[in-house]
Design a protein around this motif. Structure first.
Motif, PDB file in Angstrom:
ATOM      1  N   GLY A  25       0.893  -1.229   0.074  1.00 37.87           N
ATOM      2  CA  GLY A  25       0.168  -0.033   0.110  1.00 37.87           C
ATOM      3  C   GLY A  25       0.681   1.356   0.131  1.00 37.87           C
ATOM      4  O   GLY A  25       0.248   2.320   0.073  1.00 37.87           O
ATOM      5  N   ASN A  26       2.209   1.183   0.095  1.00 38.06           N
ATOM      6  CA  ASN A  26       2.965   2.349   0.032  1.00 38.06           C
ATOM      7  C   ASN A  26       4.181   2.167  -0.653  1.00 38.06           C
ATOM      8  O   ASN A  26       4.579   0.868  -0.784  1.00 38.06           O
ATOM      9  N   VAL A  27       5.103   3.180  -0.668  1.00 37.50           N
ATOM     10  CA  VAL A  27       6.479   3.309  -1.315  1.00 37.50           C
ATOM     11  C   VAL A  27       7.378   3.780  -0.068  1.00 37.50           C
ATOM     12  O   VAL A  27       7.239   4.824   0.346  1.00 37.50           O
ATOM     13  N   LYS A  28       8.229   2.858   0.529  1.00 38.04           N
ATOM     14  CA  LYS A  28       9.214   3.609   1.389  1.00 38.04           C
ATOM     15  C   LYS A  28      10.585   3.745   1.147  1.00 38.04           C
ATOM     16  O   LYS A  28      11.010   2.820   0.389  1.00 38.04           O
ATOM     17  N   GLY A  45      10.847   8.160   4.272  1.00 41.31           N
ATOM     18  CA  GLY A  45       9.981   8.863   3.351  1.00 41.31           C
ATOM     19  C   GLY A  45       8.969   7.688   3.192  1.00 41.31           C
ATOM     20  O   GLY A  45       9.337   6.515   2.964  1.00 41.31           O
ATOM     21  N   ASN A  46       7.728   8.281   3.028  1.00 40.58           N
ATOM     22  CA  ASN A  46       6.766   7.068   2.931  1.00 40.58           C
ATOM     23  C   ASN A  46       5.565   7.785   2.016  1.00 40.58           C
ATOM     24  O   ASN A  46       4.692   8.743   2.488  1.00 40.58           O
ATOM     25  N   ARG A  47       5.367   7.087   0.945  1.00 43.93           N
ATOM     26  CA  ARG A  47       4.181   7.462  -0.159  1.00 43.93           C
ATOM     27  C   ARG A  47       3.118   6.633  -0.042  1.00 43.93           C
ATOM     28  O   ARG A  47       3.138   5.403  -0.527  1.00 43.93           O
ATOM     29  N   ASP A  48       1.894   7.160   0.225  1.00 45.94           N
ATOM     30  CA  ASP A  48       0.759   6.347   0.346  1.00 45.94           C
ATOM     31  C   ASP A  48       0.053   6.134  -1.091  1.00 45.94           C
ATOM     32  O   ASP A  48      -0.043   7.064  -1.843  1.00 45.94           O
TER      33      ASP A  48
END
Length: 283
Positions: A25-28, A45-48
């Motif tokens: 569910g995300n890119v870390k 960093g964490n992109r939903d």
């Protein structure tokens, strides 16, 4: 005689196998570097994937091992300033004190907690005081020959009432372990096991039942297979039909990539599945 694990770490091997390394569910992105003087810098960093929102933080950590002092400070993209001071074996052998602070300058919102952690053979105690909310929490674990018994109680000082109490028992050995938890004031019951089958294969399972909710038991089983010295795969499935898959590869020293997927096998024709990616860089 050894020091037992903390209360929250009873059954940790089973929990880690079923929850860690599944970045769905995300890119870390995590970048961690260590300066010659021992100061550690870390950026997260964490992109939903659903909302596109990116959150992150930058952290600095310095440890004076000789004097048992560790200082950590972090600044998040939500403009929250977090700090942590650790003193270990300064006042007494086996005693560690922690001060955790948080400040949101835009609304002048503050938080502070004081932790006292005491370890000795067969006993591990953690006491936490929430300074502004006046909540006091204490948990203790006793161990003997691999068997673990732990309790946790949260007490509100102003109200003079016990707000939460939990209990856990378990057994931990080198290649296997079992744990039984009673949480949420003993209304939520869970049992888990972990088995280190061989040098390449690990397996675990967990069953959970909420006595105040539905009568059904939630069940989840998973396994971890080591492919070689640099890579491993994980798989898990729940009785709700959700399949989790993960692949972790060390590309080179200090560079690790982790791929994850969550597939709802009961809704294969729908947009109910999740993918994720995690990249870790470390010097």
């Amino acid at each position: 005689m050894s020091v037992p694990v903390a209360f929250n770490d009873i059954g940790k091997s089973a929990k880690d196998l079923l929850t860690k390394d599944f970045p769905v569910g995300n890119v870390k992105l995590e970048v961690k570097t260590t300066a010659p003087n021992g100061v550690i810098f870390k950026v997260n960093g964490n992109r939903d994937n659903k909302t596109g929102i990116i959150v992150g933080d930058i952290e600095t950590k310095f440890a004076d091992k000789k004097n048992g002092i560790t200082l950590t400070e972090a600044w998040t993209t939500s403009n929250v300033l977090n700090g942590k001071v650790e003193l270990e074996n300064n006042l007494a052998k086996g005693l560690k004190l922690e001060l955790l602070t948080s400040l949101l300058p835009s609304v002048n919102e503050r938080a502070a907690k004081i932790n006292a952690i005491y370890k000795k053979p067969n006993v591990h105690t953690v006491a936490t005081l929430d300074v502004f909310k006046t909540n006091f929490n204490v948990n203790t674990v006793f161990s003997q020959r691999g068997y673990l018994v732990g309790t946790e109680v949260a007490y509100n000082i102003l109200d003079g009432k016990i707000g939460r109490y939990n209990a856990a028992v378990g057994y931990a050995a080198a290649e296997h372990g079992v744990a039984f938890h009673l949480t949420n004031n003993l209304t939520n019951i869970s049992a888990s096991y972990y088995h280190h089958v061989n040098s390449d294969l690990e397996a675990s399972g967990r069953a959970t039942w909420d006595s105040k909710g539905a009568n059904a038991v939630a069940l989840e089983v998973g396994a971890k297979l080591k492919l070689d010295s640099t890579a491993f795969v994980k798989a898990k499935i729940s009785n709700a039909g959700v399949l989790g898959l993960a692949y972790t590869q060390s590309l080179r020293p200090g560079v690790k990539v982790n791929l994850g997927a969550s597939i709802d096998t009961t809704r294969l024709n729908e947009n109910a599945h999740k993918l994720g990616l995690s990249l870790t860089l470390e010097n």
